[in-house]
Design a protein around this motif. Structure first.
Motif, PDB file in Angstrom:
ATOM      1  N   HIS A  28       0.857  -1.182   0.000  1.00 34.57           N
ATOM      2  CA  HIS A  28       0.000   0.000   0.000  1.00 34.57           C
ATOM      3  C   HIS A  28       0.894   1.233   0.000  1.00 34.57           C
ATOM      4  O   HIS A  28       2.120   1.130   0.071  1.00 34.57           O
ATOM      5  N   ASP A  29       0.278   2.390  -0.080  1.00 31.40           N
ATOM      6  CA  ASP A  29       1.002   3.649  -0.052  1.00 31.40           C
ATOM      7  C   ASP A  29       1.169   4.064   1.404  1.00 31.40           C
ATOM      8  O   ASP A  29       0.212   4.506   2.052  1.00 31.40           O
ATOM      9  N   ALA A  30       2.387   3.922   1.948  1.00 32.27           N
ATOM     10  CA  ALA A  30       2.599   4.146   3.373  1.00 32.27           C
ATOM     11  C   ALA A  30       2.248   5.575   3.810  1.00 32.27           C
ATOM     12  O   ALA A  30       1.604   5.740   4.867  1.00 32.27           O
ATOM     13  N   PRO A  31       2.637   6.625   3.084  1.00 37.58           N
ATOM     14  CA  PRO A  31       2.227   7.976   3.516  1.00 37.58           C
ATOM     15  C   PRO A  31       0.717   8.146   3.557  1.00 37.58           C
ATOM     16  O   PRO A  31       0.180   8.800   4.467  1.00 37.58           O
ATOM     17  N   ARG A  32       0.012   7.558   2.600  1.00 37.99           N
ATOM     18  CA  ARG A  32      -1.450   7.661   2.603  1.00 37.99           C
ATOM     19  C   ARG A  32      -2.034   6.931   3.801  1.00 37.99           C
ATOM     20  O   ARG A  32      -2.974   7.429   4.454  1.00 37.99           O
ATOM     21  N   VAL A  33      -1.494   5.749   4.102  1.00 38.60           N
ATOM     22  CA  VAL A  33      -1.985   4.996   5.255  1.00 38.60           C
ATOM     23  C   VAL A  33      -1.704   5.764   6.542  1.00 38.60           C
ATOM     24  O   VAL A  33      -2.555   5.844   7.440  1.00 38.60           O
ATOM     25  N   ALA A  34      -0.506   6.364   6.652  1.00 34.13           N
ATOM     26  CA  ALA A  34      -0.161   7.134   7.852  1.00 34.13           C
ATOM     27  C   ALA A  34      -1.121   8.298   8.050  1.00 34.13           C
ATOM     28  O   ALA A  34      -1.608   8.547   9.167  1.00 34.13           O
ATOM     29  N   ALA A  35      -1.407   9.024   6.972  1.00 35.39           N
ATOM     30  CA  ALA A  35      -2.326  10.167   7.069  1.00 35.39           C
ATOM     31  C   ALA A  35      -3.718   9.711   7.478  1.00 35.39           C
ATOM     32  O   ALA A  35      -4.378  10.345   8.326  1.00 35.39           O
ATOM     33  N   ALA A  36      -4.173   8.599   6.905  1.00 33.58           N
ATOM     34  CA  ALA A  36      -5.502   8.091   7.239  1.00 33.58           C
ATOM     35  C   ALA A  36      -5.559   7.610   8.686  1.00 33.58           C
ATOM     36  O   ALA A  36      -6.550   7.837   9.384  1.00 33.58           O
ATOM     37  N   ALA A  37      -4.502   6.958   9.152  1.00 30.10           N
ATOM     38  CA  ALA A  37      -4.482   6.476  10.530  1.00 30.10           C
ATOM     39  C   ALA A  37      -4.534   7.647  11.511  1.00 30.10           C
ATOM     40  O   ALA A  37      -5.257   7.593  12.516  1.00 30.10           O
ATOM     41  N   ARG A  38      -3.780   8.695  11.214  1.00 29.03           N
ATOM     42  CA  ARG A  38      -3.799   9.870  12.107  1.00 29.03           C
ATOM     43  C   ARG A  38      -5.164  10.545  12.100  1.00 29.03           C
ATOM     44  O   ARG A  38      -5.619  11.048  13.130  1.00 29.03           O
ATOM     45  N   ARG A  39      -5.821  10.528  10.963  1.00 28.81           N
ATOM     46  CA  ARG A  39      -7.125  11.177  10.855  1.00 28.81           C
ATOM     47  C   ARG A  39      -8.223  10.353  11.526  1.00 28.81           C
ATOM     48  O   ARG A  39      -9.101  10.897  12.208  1.00 28.81           O
ATOM     49  N   LEU A  40      -8.167   9.025  11.330  1.00 23.67           N
ATOM     50  CA  LEU A  40      -9.244   8.159  11.805  1.00 23.67           C
ATOM     51  C   LEU A  40      -9.048   7.698  13.244  1.00 23.67           C
ATOM     52  O   LEU A  40     -10.028   7.385  13.934  1.00 23.67           O
ATOM     53  N   MET A  41      -7.794   7.614  13.692  1.00 24.21           N
ATOM     54  CA  MET A  41      -7.515   7.240  15.076  1.00 24.21           C
ATOM     55  C   MET A  41      -6.540   8.267  15.649  1.00 24.21           C
ATOM     56  O   MET A  41      -5.350   7.989  15.815  1.00 24.21           O
ATOM     57  N   PRO A  42      -7.017   9.467  15.947  1.00 24.63           N
ATOM     58  CA  PRO A  42      -6.121  10.558  16.337  1.00 24.63           C
ATOM     59  C   PRO A  42      -5.334  10.287  17.607  1.00 24.63           C
ATOM     60  O   PRO A  42      -4.298  10.924  17.848  1.00 24.63           O
ATOM     61  N   GLY A  43      -5.779   9.340  18.419  1.00 27.83           N
ATOM     62  CA  GLY A  43      -5.028   9.010  19.623  1.00 27.83           C
ATOM     63  C   GLY A  43      -3.895   8.030  19.390  1.00 27.83           C
ATOM     64  O   GLY A  43      -3.088   7.782  20.293  1.00 27.83           O
ATOM     65  N   ALA A  44      -3.814   7.463  18.186  1.00 28.76           N
ATOM     66  CA  ALA A  44      -2.794   6.455  17.906  1.00 28.76           C
ATOM     67  C   ALA A  44      -1.427   7.092  17.681  1.00 28.76           C
ATOM     68  O   ALA A  44      -1.317   8.206  17.170  1.00 28.76           O
ATOM     69  N   GLN A  45      -0.399   6.361  18.043  1.00 32.55           N
ATOM     70  CA  GLN A  45       0.974   6.733  17.707  1.00 32.55           C
ATOM     71  C   GLN A  45       1.289   6.132  16.333  1.00 32.55           C
ATOM     72  O   GLN A  45       1.185   4.917  16.159  1.00 32.55           O
ATOM     73  N   VAL A  46       1.645   6.961  15.377  1.00 33.12           N
ATOM     74  CA  VAL A  46       1.908   6.499  14.012  1.00 33.12           C
ATOM     75  C   VAL A  46       3.387   6.732  13.698  1.00 33.12           C
ATOM     76  O   VAL A  46       3.880   7.857  13.782  1.00 33.12           O
ATOM     77  N   VAL A  47       4.085   5.654  13.340  1.00 29.73           N
ATOM     78  CA  VAL A  47       5.537   5.693  13.110  1.00 29.73           C
ATOM     79  C   VAL A  47       5.824   4.988  11.794  1.00 29.73           C
ATOM     80  O   VAL A  47       5.169   3.999  11.444  1.00 29.73           O
ATOM     81  N   THR A  48       6.820   5.491  11.062  1.00 30.88           N
ATOM     82  CA  THR A  48       7.258   4.834   9.827  1.00 30.88           C
ATOM     83  C   THR A  48       8.668   4.300  10.022  1.00 30.88           C
ATOM     84  O   THR A  48       9.562   5.024  10.473  1.00 30.88           O
ATOM     85  N   LEU A  49       8.864   3.034   9.684  1.00 32.29           N
ATOM     86  CA  LEU A  49      10.180   2.397   9.792  1.00 32.29           C
ATOM     87  C   LEU A  49      10.976   2.647   8.515  1.00 32.29           C
ATOM     88  O   LEU A  49      10.600   2.157   7.449  1.00 32.29           O
ATOM     89  N   PRO A  50      12.073   3.384   8.582  1.00 28.35           N
ATOM     90  CA  PRO A  50      12.856   3.649   7.370  1.00 28.35           C
ATOM     91  C   PRO A  50      13.513   2.382   6.835  1.00 28.35           C
ATOM     92  O   PRO A  50      14.017   1.558   7.596  1.00 28.35           O
TER      93      PRO A  50
END
Length: 285
Positions: free
Chosen positions: A239-261
């Motif tokens: 999937h598109d990781a930046p898109r998923v990150a943005a959606a996760a922050r929007r839909l679950m604002p209390g979640a910690q969202v991290v990307t593994l380089p």
């Protein structure tokens, strides 16, 4: 009930599975837990009085996939690594049929009951992350923390190119499929030779049913009160990781969202696990 290999094929798969478990850095014991859907294999490790942590693997990888993580996770947790019902592994789907999401959450309810666990922490990868999220939405009272590792079909749709490549890979000779798909998604073969041999062995293993994965509703995600970590692979081709990150922050604002380089979908959690392990230990602490 899906593809079935010969007796010798199945023996080779189980031998490869057991070889991975022998390499776990902690003592592990297997339990077969009865549920209405069949017997579920759970590989257990860590201190008996540790906080319960249930690990759900990605599709096709079994509980053995956590070999690079259990050493650190089992320091403070009683770890229960599960072979998903209907998928590869030592769980036996010979009971009620799997028809949809409700069956998976009912199966997990029965599994936790069978293990005597009222409340747990949940960590899942890929398909296992989707199941973990669905379960947290179904039974938030039983989930104290939720870690989702490159979760698919949770916050955004899967890549059409990824799904197409999965179909194209299925047209190859069976023995070539696991390695070819892994190589396409990650850019190379697995680094660990024992894990590489296990993935090769899945070409002749059997599974009964991996279910379709409808995305959870937006309102349900926004209402989720379970503390959550969403850990994404920045090179994921699922999937598109930046898109998923943005959606996760929007839909679950209390979640910690991290990307593994440098991580790809199929390399989580087995390749270069140090960064992931630190994130999980810190989050669950």
């Amino acid at each position: 009930m899906g593809r079935r290999g010969s007796t010798s094929d199945e023996a080779a798969f189980h031998a490869a599975y057991d070889e991975v478990l022998r390499g776990w850095p902690v003592e592990v014991s297997g339990r077969d837990v009865p549920t209405p859907y069949g017997s579920t294999r759970v590989n257990v490790c860590g201190p008996e009085d540790g906080t319960p942590l249930v690990l759900l693997p990605g599709g096709g990888t079994t509980s053995a996939v956590w070999f690079a993580n259990v050493g650190e996770l089992a320091a403070a947790h009683r770890v229960y690594a599960v072979d998903l019902i209907g998928d590869y592994g030592r769980s036996v789907h010979d009971g009620a049929p799997l028809r949809g999401t409700g069956d998976l959450t009912a199966w997990l309810d029965a599994l936790l009951d069978g293990l005597g666990l009222d409340r747990v922490r949940l960590c899942g990868h890929s398909y296992g992350a989707w199941i973990a999220l669905r379960y947290a939405l179904h039974a938030p009272r039983r989930v104290d923390g939720l870690a989702l590792l490159d979760p698919v079909q949770c916050f955004a749709r899967m890549s059409g190119r990824y799904l197409l490549h999965a179909v194209l890979t299925s047209l190859k000779p069976a023995a070539e499929r696991p390695r070819a798909f892994h190589r396409w998604e990650t850019g190379g073969d697995p680094e660990d030779p024992v894990w590489r041999a296990f993935l090769d062995s899945t070409a002749v293993a059997k599974r009964s049913k991996v279910l379709p994965m409808p995305r959870p509703g937006k309102d349900a995600l926004r209402a989720c009160s379970v503390p959550a970590l969403v850990c994404l692979a920045d090179r994921s081709r699922a999937h598109d990781a930046p898109r998923v990150a943005a959606a996760a922050r929007r839909l679950m604002p209390g979640a910690q969202v991290v990307t593994l380089p440098g991580a790809s979908h199929h390399s989580v959690p087995t390749e270069r696990p140090a960064g992931l392990n630190r994130l999980l230990v810190d989050f669950f602490a």
